[in-house]
Design a protein around this motif. Structure first.
Motif, mmCIF file in Angstrom:
data_model
loop_
_atom_site.group_PDB
_atom_site.id
_atom_site.type_symbol
_atom_site.label_atom_id
_atom_site.label_comp_id
_atom_site.label_asym_id
_atom_site.label_seq_id
_atom_site.Cartn_x
_atom_site.Cartn_y
_atom_site.Cartn_z
ATOM 1 N N THR A 154 0.862 -1.178 0.000
ATOM 2 C CA THR A 154 0.000 0.000 0.000
ATOM 3 C C THR A 154 0.899 1.229 0.000
ATOM 4 O O THR A 154 2.049 1.163 0.443
ATOM 5 C CB THR A 154 -0.919 0.066 1.231
ATOM 6 O OG1 THR A 154 -0.121 0.193 2.415
ATOM 7 C CG2 THR A 154 -1.790 -1.168 1.341
ATOM 8 N N THR A 195 1.053 -3.277 -6.083
ATOM 9 C CA THR A 195 -0.028 -2.437 -5.553
ATOM 10 C C THR A 195 -1.182 -2.277 -6.542
ATOM 11 O O THR A 195 -2.201 -1.680 -6.191
ATOM 12 C CB THR A 195 0.499 -1.038 -5.161
ATOM 13 O OG1 THR A 195 0.894 -0.324 -6.346
ATOM 14 C CG2 THR A 195 1.687 -1.124 -4.218
ATOM 15 N N THR A 196 -1.044 -2.777 -7.752
ATOM 16 C CA THR A 196 -2.068 -2.514 -8.776
ATOM 17 C C THR A 196 -3.406 -3.181 -8.470
ATOM 18 O O THR A 196 -4.445 -2.723 -8.934
ATOM 19 C CB THR A 196 -1.595 -2.977 -10.172
ATOM 20 O OG1 THR A 196 -1.236 -4.366 -10.102
ATOM 21 C CG2 THR A 196 -0.403 -2.164 -10.642
ATOM 22 N N ALA A 200 -9.954 0.168 -4.685
ATOM 23 C CA ALA A 200 -9.979 1.631 -4.762
ATOM 24 C C ALA A 200 -10.139 2.269 -3.391
ATOM 25 O O ALA A 200 -9.496 3.282 -3.094
ATOM 26 C CB ALA A 200 -11.119 2.075 -5.682
ATOM 27 N N THR A 203 -6.854 2.073 -1.538
ATOM 28 C CA THR A 203 -5.928 3.013 -2.193
ATOM 29 C C THR A 203 -6.206 4.432 -1.729
ATOM 30 O O THR A 203 -5.286 5.199 -1.441
ATOM 31 C CB THR A 203 -6.091 2.930 -3.722
ATOM 32 O OG1 THR A 203 -5.808 1.602 -4.163
ATOM 33 C CG2 THR A 203 -5.148 3.899 -4.424
ATOM 34 N N ALA A 245 -4.556 6.783 -9.269
ATOM 35 C CA ALA A 245 -4.321 5.475 -8.637
ATOM 36 C C ALA A 245 -5.629 4.856 -8.165
ATOM 37 O O ALA A 245 -5.801 3.629 -8.236
ATOM 38 C CB ALA A 245 -3.344 5.638 -7.475
ATOM 39 N N VAL A 246 -6.562 5.687 -7.695
ATOM 40 C CA VAL A 246 -7.853 5.179 -7.224
ATOM 41 C C VAL A 246 -8.722 4.728 -8.396
ATOM 42 O O VAL A 246 -9.322 3.641 -8.363
ATOM 43 C CB VAL A 246 -8.586 6.262 -6.396
ATOM 44 C CG1 VAL A 246 -10.030 5.842 -6.103
ATOM 45 C CG2 VAL A 246 -7.838 6.528 -5.080
ATOM 46 N N LYS A 247 -8.793 5.541 -9.441
ATOM 47 C CA LYS A 247 -9.718 5.273 -10.540
ATOM 48 C C LYS A 247 -9.145 4.356 -11.616
ATOM 49 O O LYS A 247 -9.889 3.703 -12.354
ATOM 50 C CB LYS A 247 -10.160 6.589 -11.163
ATOM 51 C CG LYS A 247 -10.948 7.460 -10.189
ATOM 52 C CD LYS A 247 -11.129 8.864 -10.723
ATOM 53 C CE LYS A 247 -11.792 9.760 -9.674
ATOM 54 N NZ LYS A 247 -11.890 11.169 -10.107
ATOM 55 N N HIS A 248 -7.825 4.312 -11.706
ATOM 56 C CA HIS A 248 -7.144 3.472 -12.708
ATOM 57 C C HIS A 248 -6.010 2.726 -11.991
ATOM 58 O O HIS A 248 -4.838 3.053 -12.136
ATOM 59 C CB HIS A 248 -6.604 4.320 -13.856
ATOM 60 C CG HIS A 248 -7.647 5.199 -14.492
ATOM 61 N ND1 HIS A 248 -8.604 4.708 -15.353
ATOM 62 C CD2 HIS A 248 -7.895 6.525 -14.363
ATOM 63 C CE1 HIS A 248 -9.390 5.689 -15.740
ATOM 64 N NE2 HIS A 248 -8.988 6.802 -15.155
ATOM 65 N N GLY A 249 -6.427 1.726 -11.226
ATOM 66 C CA GLY A 249 -5.491 1.047 -10.338
ATOM 67 C C GLY A 249 -4.322 0.379 -11.018
ATOM 68 O O GLY A 249 -3.299 0.113 -10.379
ATOM 69 N N ASP A 250 -4.434 0.106 -12.319
ATOM 70 C CA ASP A 250 -3.344 -0.562 -13.033
ATOM 71 C C ASP A 250 -2.347 0.423 -13.635
ATOM 72 O O ASP A 250 -1.424 0.017 -14.352
ATOM 73 C CB ASP A 250 -3.891 -1.472 -14.118
ATOM 74 C CG ASP A 250 -4.728 -0.717 -15.158
ATOM 75 O OD1 ASP A 250 -5.019 0.486 -14.928
ATOM 76 O OD2 ASP A 250 -5.090 -1.319 -16.190
ATOM 77 N N ARG A 255 0.896 4.521 -9.463
ATOM 78 C CA ARG A 255 1.225 3.647 -8.323
ATOM 79 C C ARG A 255 2.667 3.877 -7.841
ATOM 80 O O ARG A 255 2.934 3.914 -6.638
ATOM 81 C CB ARG A 255 1.034 2.182 -8.718
ATOM 82 C CG ARG A 255 -0.411 1.768 -8.955
ATOM 83 C CD ARG A 255 -1.223 1.795 -7.685
ATOM 84 N NE ARG A 255 -2.516 1.133 -7.851
ATOM 85 C CZ ARG A 255 -3.423 0.995 -6.894
ATOM 86 N NH1 ARG A 255 -3.193 1.502 -5.686
ATOM 87 N NH2 ARG A 255 -4.571 0.388 -7.116
#
Length: 404
Positions: A154, A195-196, A200, A203, A245-250, A255
């Motif tokens: 995290t 972390t990906t 959300a 994150t 990072a929240v909306k597009h975790g990959d 990240r």
């Protein structure tokens, strides 16, 4: 001692980048460890992260590196002394000589507790922190020669590099602290690929934990140019990259930047450590109501800034600029309101609540929060009045706003 004295000790070597977890066996070999125990949790086991780390050791040719002697996964969120003591027993049972922490703050702090107990021959971490705080510095603090690597999954606590371990004491219902310049890991791996898969919501609130570290470091009466540099850059990175990072975790770039921001935020926090009222509230509510630490910080941050403005006004212009706000021609009081609104907007943008109504905290429970906030180790340098504690409490439990 000179009034200008300060201490800044970023002891942990940091390896950053996608795939850097592959370095772990060689790093332990360089640290001369032979029997490694991997500490993590059941959630990361289910997410496949534990297996990814185990595979690295399996791919290391036999005899060319250290062995993965065991895996311990029974560490809970906001880990307590029972988790530390169970992990400690396991490390001793398998004769581990190297500690690998893979997880969030709870896992990394548990391993710090294990290292401290191994070095000092303890069987119960509570023996080390009988009053809630163990604060050791030179010359009492000793180097602990136990190879120790942390891999955060995290971007929030920054525990991989911090000289602080927060461990919940179940008996007294308090989050206790060890502060020790050698308790942090020898090396940290910041690998954004690990972390990906983080949800959300986690994150978001771990990101706000990092933001709180940076803002409290900046506002600290004992901040220095060194801590300000880390704090301000951490705030800039979080403002830019947390929504992505929240909306597009990959998104590996977001990240990676959040991992760097987390590391810088806790470093500034650790070495500017003084007035930390947001953390004071978060520790107390976390202990009483088992609210995740990052979520507690996220809810308290704008409210505390609003209710203790004198702490934040001296550097409000720098804070506003770091949050990408227009400061031209605005006085400090206006900028303070702008900062509060920006933080609230960031809260909403990443889906975080503005209060704890989901926890159904009753008004009658506020009396207990007064004692919990005042007894928390964070209150030593910046005590809060019962009136302020109650007023903040009324705000966060979704009751009528109370003025003081």
């Amino acid at each position: 001692m000179s009034l200008t004295y300060s201490q800044y000790m970023l002891r942990t070597a940091i390896h950053s980048g996608a795939g850097t977890r592959a370095l772990v066996p060689d790093l332990f070999r360089g640290l001369q460890a032979k029997r490694i125990v991997l500490f993590s949790d059941r959630g990361l086991e289910q997410a496949g992260i534990v297996e990814k780390i185990k595979e690295i050791f399996a791919l290391t040719p036999h005899g060319t590196g250290p062995d993965l002697a065991g895996v311990f996964l029974d560490i809970k969120q906001d880990a307590g002394s029972k988790d530390v003591n169970a992990a400690l027993r396991y490390a001793r049972e398998i004769s581990a000589d190297g500690l690998l922490a893979v997880g969030g703050g709870s896992v990394m702090d548990t391993v710090k507790g294990v290292k401290y107990c191994l070095h000092h021959g303890l069987t119960d971490i509570k023996e080390a922190i009988p009053g809630g705080l163990l604060y050791l510095s030179w010359p009492e603090a000793n180097y602990m020669p136990i190879p120790h690597i942390s891999i955060p999954t995290t971007a929030g606590t920054g525990s991989e590099v911090s000289p602080i371990a927060v461990i919940y004491n179940e008996d007294i219902k308090m989050k206790t602290n060890i502060i020790h310049p050698f308790i942090n890991a020898d090396m940290a791996i910041l690998d954004p690929e690990l972390t990906t898969g983080l949800p959300a919501s986690i994150t978001a609130f771990t990101g706000f934990d990092a933001l709180t570290h940076a803002i409290e470091a900046l506002a600290s009466p004992t901040a220095t140019a060194l801590t300000d540099a880390y704090a301000l850059q951490s705030i800039r990175l979080i403002e830019t990259h947390l929504p992505t990072a929240v909306k597009h975790g990959d998104n590996l770039t977001a990240r990676m930047e959040m991992l760097q921001a987390s590391m810088m935020g806790i470093t500034a926090f650790s070495f500017a450590l003084n007035a930390i009222p947001v953390h004071n509230f978060a520790h107390a509510y976390g202990a009483l109501f088992r609210i995740p630490h990052g979520l507690a910080n996220a809810v308290f941050l704008p409210i505390v800034i609003e209710m203790i403005p004198t702490l934040y006004l001296p550097k409000i212009q720098q804070l506003a600029q770091a949050l990408n706000l227009d400061t031209k021609g605005k006085d400090k009081e206006t900028l303070l309101q702008d900062v509060i609104e920006k933080i609230k907007t960031m809260q909403q943008d990443v889906g975080l609540p503005a209060d704890f109504k989901d926890y159904d905290i009753k008004s009658e429970a506020l009396e207990a929060t007064i004692t919990a906030v005042k007894m928390d180790p964070a209150a030593l340098n910046f005590p809060l009045s019962p009136e302020l504690i109650t007023a903040v409490g009324n705000r966060v439990i979704h009751s009528q706003k109370v003025s003081i």
